[in-house]
Design a protein around this motif. Structure first.
Motif, PDB file in Angstrom:
ATOM      1  N   VAL A 294      -2.540  -1.822  -6.107  1.00 41.39           N
ATOM      2  CA  VAL A 294      -2.116  -2.410  -4.832  1.00 41.39           C
ATOM      3  C   VAL A 294      -2.915  -3.668  -4.525  1.00 41.39           C
ATOM      4  O   VAL A 294      -2.371  -4.641  -3.967  1.00 41.39           O
ATOM      5  N   VAL A 295      -4.197  -3.694  -4.898  1.00 35.24           N
ATOM      6  CA  VAL A 295      -4.982  -4.912  -4.690  1.00 35.24           C
ATOM      7  C   VAL A 295      -4.417  -6.047  -5.525  1.00 35.24           C
ATOM      8  O   VAL A 295      -4.215  -7.172  -5.039  1.00 35.24           O
ATOM      9  N   LEU A 296      -4.132  -5.780  -6.804  1.00 31.75           N
ATOM     10  CA  LEU A 296      -3.571  -6.818  -7.664  1.00 31.75           C
ATOM     11  C   LEU A 296      -2.215  -7.277  -7.162  1.00 31.75           C
ATOM     12  O   LEU A 296      -1.928  -8.489  -7.131  1.00 31.75           O
ATOM     13  N   ALA A 297      -1.359  -6.351  -6.766  1.00 32.17           N
ATOM     14  CA  ALA A 297      -0.038  -6.735  -6.266  1.00 32.17           C
ATOM     15  C   ALA A 297      -0.161  -7.655  -5.059  1.00 32.17           C
ATOM     16  O   ALA A 297       0.583  -8.639  -4.930  1.00 32.17           O
ATOM     17  N   SER A 298      -1.097  -7.368  -4.173  1.00 27.56           N
ATOM     18  CA  SER A 298      -1.293  -8.203  -2.985  1.00 27.56           C
ATOM     19  C   SER A 298      -1.806  -9.590  -3.364  1.00 27.56           C
ATOM     20  O   SER A 298      -1.357 -10.602  -2.817  1.00 27.56           O
TER      21      SER A 298
ATOM     22  N   ARG B 179       0.830  -1.205   0.000  1.00 23.03           N
ATOM     23  CA  ARG B 179       0.000   0.000   0.000  1.00 23.03           C
ATOM     24  C   ARG B 179       0.866   1.258   0.000  1.00 23.03           C
ATOM     25  O   ARG B 179       0.580   2.218  -0.728  1.00 23.03           O
ATOM     26  N   ASP B 180       1.904   1.252   0.773  1.00 23.83           N
ATOM     27  CA  ASP B 180       2.774   2.429   0.841  1.00 23.83           C
ATOM     28  C   ASP B 180       3.423   2.698  -0.512  1.00 23.83           C
ATOM     29  O   ASP B 180       3.422   3.835  -1.004  1.00 23.83           O
TER      30      ASP B 180
ATOM     31  N   LEU C 204       3.549  -5.371 -10.831  1.00 26.23           N
ATOM     32  CA  LEU C 204       4.864  -6.035 -10.859  1.00 26.23           C
ATOM     33  C   LEU C 204       5.959  -5.078 -10.415  1.00 26.23           C
ATOM     34  O   LEU C 204       6.912  -5.480  -9.719  1.00 26.23           O
ATOM     35  N   ARG C 205       5.860  -3.811 -10.793  1.00 25.82           N
ATOM     36  CA  ARG C 205       6.856  -2.819 -10.358  1.00 25.82           C
ATOM     37  C   ARG C 205       6.864  -2.693  -8.844  1.00 25.82           C
ATOM     38  O   ARG C 205       7.929  -2.635  -8.205  1.00 25.82           O
ATOM     39  N   ILE C 206       5.685  -2.659  -8.239  1.00 26.13           N
ATOM     40  CA  ILE C 206       5.583  -2.548  -6.780  1.00 26.13           C
ATOM     41  C   ILE C 206       6.309  -3.701  -6.117  1.00 26.13           C
ATOM     42  O   ILE C 206       7.125  -3.505  -5.191  1.00 26.13           O
ATOM     43  N   LEU C 207       6.041  -4.914  -6.563  1.00 31.69           N
ATOM     44  CA  LEU C 207       6.658  -6.087  -5.944  1.00 31.69           C
ATOM     45  C   LEU C 207       8.169  -6.088  -6.135  1.00 31.69           C
ATOM     46  O   LEU C 207       8.928  -6.454  -5.226  1.00 31.69           O
ATOM     47  N   LYS C 208       8.617  -5.673  -7.311  1.00 32.02           N
ATOM     48  CA  LYS C 208      10.056  -5.613  -7.548  1.00 32.02           C
ATOM     49  C   LYS C 208      10.694  -4.528  -6.692  1.00 32.02           C
ATOM     50  O   LYS C 208      11.783  -4.727  -6.122  1.00 32.02           O
ATOM     51  N   ALA C 209      10.034  -3.370  -6.568  1.00 29.63           N
ATOM     52  CA  ALA C 209      10.576  -2.280  -5.751  1.00 29.63           C
ATOM     53  C   ALA C 209      10.710  -2.684  -4.297  1.00 29.63           C
ATOM     54  O   ALA C 209      11.583  -2.175  -3.577  1.00 29.63           O
ATOM     55  N   LEU C 210       9.864  -3.607  -3.842  1.00 35.64           N
ATOM     56  CA  LEU C 210       9.909  -4.088  -2.457  1.00 35.64           C
ATOM     57  C   LEU C 210      10.860  -5.264  -2.282  1.00 35.64           C
ATOM     58  O   LEU C 210      10.945  -5.844  -1.186  1.00 35.64           O
ATOM     59  N   ASP C 211      11.576  -5.630  -3.341  1.00 35.20           N
ATOM     60  CA  ASP C 211      12.511  -6.769  -3.309  1.00 35.20           C
ATOM     61  C   ASP C 211      11.835  -8.051  -2.851  1.00 35.20           C
ATOM     62  O   ASP C 211      12.426  -8.870  -2.124  1.00 35.20           O
TER      63      ASP C 211
END
Length: 534
Positions: A505-509, A37-38, A336-343
């Protein structure tokens, strides 16, 4: 730092009708949800992606240079984010088509500019041409028999005049709580029935070829249909050869704004001599492959198993394909960018797919399923082979490939640019409590609803049809169905940043939790051949 988990009790119905049991609670990683979310709400790039696909590239009809540019740009962007195996993968398609000019003028009984756009895969006019307007309902060659030799130089208006009425439904809509509840509790007798759509589509396909050629032979200048939307909106898709170079392209075919169309018909009703001038500049591109774009986050101990998210990159040509479906592509890429950015180091491989050919019959997603997941026996009937794949009868049995057993789920975004309000579980009762658990941390963002109802008409369908978990999210409609769907208004202006951030964010989760759970997501029984008398 320790991880906090949300546990939702799952009550799962076993195969025996009388047996029920309590399963292990479904874990939800709240620490990861907070990070997602952040990142997704405070450092989003979703609008940047959508802006480039729409304003930067424009309309992306399958088979065109613009769509190839979109394939290359999305691949490069995903690679720049550090994702692996960013690539474009071909599949057979056909001819492309673009247009650069569409001018329609009333020249008699007075001069006026009319609003109209050509249907894709119909020819241009090779300069300005004149024709006299004539109202004639034509659905088959038989309808032309009594007019043989009388149609040369005509522009045929194929539809009746339509009254422009104000709808009692607002043009911009979000789901109410009551409407979401109705999705969950819909009665069996109220289930949506589409009828034998395939048979109707076959008849149109077969009749269309002969009819298009007859119109050429009769010397018809062009045909005009009325837009299915009012208030000046031109909603236009494809016609002509449909990208099949072996089929007749017919005569130039246009869709006209309802108000302009009605004006012409009223003049004809007054027995006026009505003439028009049409100037369409259109170009056919040689038959070739189209492409899907892919990239992924590689998995760990379960790397051979795949969680997939996607949307379709192609669009129609009237607007710039914003709500249909640059929005879905931007959300999938941003997730996908969110998940990659969070390692994130997922257990399963998380892959993104940007399909093309969706608007012509789910071509890209069908090609992926057939190559990697499951096939059906080839047709031997020449009558079936003469039809597009999407109109052929299904053959049996389904023939799973090795990756079929290693596929976890496909999540699709393609109902406009609205925020995610829930998901269609496609009659998969075992998955409902899992999705309810995953939605729990997003209730404050409006994502709450899991319905067992099935939905169709987009890229999750090829997965569902071969027994794999394929899902489409429930999205707020906004003005998708009233204004932008397949219309000249489908532009960046109709996208809403907050909605696309929420969906990302919903999809990333969902992708994260599907990739991290111990087991693959539960499946429905493998589809079986229906009884012969059905």
């Amino acid at each position: 730092m320790g991880r906090r988990f949300l546990f939702v009790s799952l009550v799962v119905s076993l195969l025996s009708p009388a047996a029920t049991a309590f399963a292990e609670p479904e874990p939800v990683d709240l620490d990861m949800v907070t990070k997602i979310r952040d990142e997704g709400l405070n450092r989003s790039r979703v609008m940047e992606i959508a802006a480039h696909l729409t304003t930067g590239i424009g309309a992306r009809l399958t088979g065109t240079p613009a769509l190839e540019e979109a394939n290359e740009w999305t691949r490069n962007w995903l690679e720049e984010q550090g994702l692996s195996k960013a690539e474009v993968v071909p599949f057979p398609f056909g001819e492309g088509w673009t247009f650069s000019r569409s001018e329609v003028k009333l020249t008699k009984p007075y001069e006026a500019v009319l609003s109209a756009l050509p249907e894709a895969w119909t020819p241009g006019t090779q300069g300005a041409v004149q024709g006299r307007a004539m109202r004639l309902e034509v659905s088959s060659v038989k309808d032309l028999e009594e007019y043989a030799g009388k149609l040369e130089g005509t522009i045929l208006f194929l539809d009746e005049e339509r009254e422009i009425e104000e709808s009692d439904r607002p043009p911009f809509r979000r789901y109410s709580d009551d409407e979401l509840s109705e999705l969950v509790s819909i009665e069996l007798s109220e289930r949506r029935r589409r009828g034998n759509w395939r048979e109707r589509a076959r008849k149109r396909w077969k009749a269309g070829e002969e009819l298009r050629q007859r119109l050429i032979d009769e010397g018809v200048v062009a045909t005009v249909e009325i837009s299915s939307r009012n208030h000046g909106i031109v909603r236009v898709t494809g016609g002509g050869s449909g990208g099949r170079s072996e089929r007749s392209r017919g005569v130039p075919s246009l869709v006209m704004a309802a108000e302009s169309y009605n004006r012409v018909l009223r003049l004809l009703d007054e027995d006026a001599e009505v003439e028009l001038e049409i100037d369409i500049a259109a170009r056919f591109h040689p038959a070739k492959d189209s492409y899907n774009t892919f990239a992924e986050l590689p998995g760990g101990d379960l790397a051979e198993e795949v969680v997939l998210a996607g949307a379709h990159l192609d669009s129609w040509h009237g607007g710039t394909g914003a709500t249909d479906n640059a929005a879905g592509c931007a959300v999938a890429m941003e997730a996908l960018r969110i998940l990659k950015a969070l390692d994130v180091e997922p257990r399963r491989t998380i892959r993104v797919a940007l399909w093309t050919g969706e608007e012509q019959g789910l071509f890209g997603s069908r090609a992926y399923v057939e190559e990697h997941l499951a096939t059906r026996p080839e047709h031997t009937d020449s009558r079936q082979l003469a039809l597009p794949k999407g109109l052929r009868d299904a053959t049996w049995p389904i023939q799973p490939k090795p990756d079929h057993g290693r596929f976890s789920a496909y999540f699709n975004l393609d109902n406009g640019g609205g925020k995610i309000r829930g998901i269609y579980a496609q009659e998969n009762a075992a998955i409902r409590p899992i999705f309810e658990a995953w939605f729990e941390p997003f209730h404050d963002l409006g994502a709450t609803t899991v319905t067992l109802e099935s939905t169709g008409s987009t890229d999750h369908v090829p997965f569902d049809r071969v027994g794999l978990p394929g899902f489409q999210f429930i999205q707020d409609g906004l003005d998708y169905w009233s204004r932008t769907h397949h219309s000249d208004l489908d532009t960046f202006d109709h996208l809403h940043e907050g909605d696309l951030k929420q969906a990302s964010v919903v999809l990333a989760s969902f992708l994260y939790h599907a990739a991290m759970r111990d087991e693959l997501l539960p499946r429905k029984p493998m589809p079986q051949e229906p009884p012969k008398d059905r």
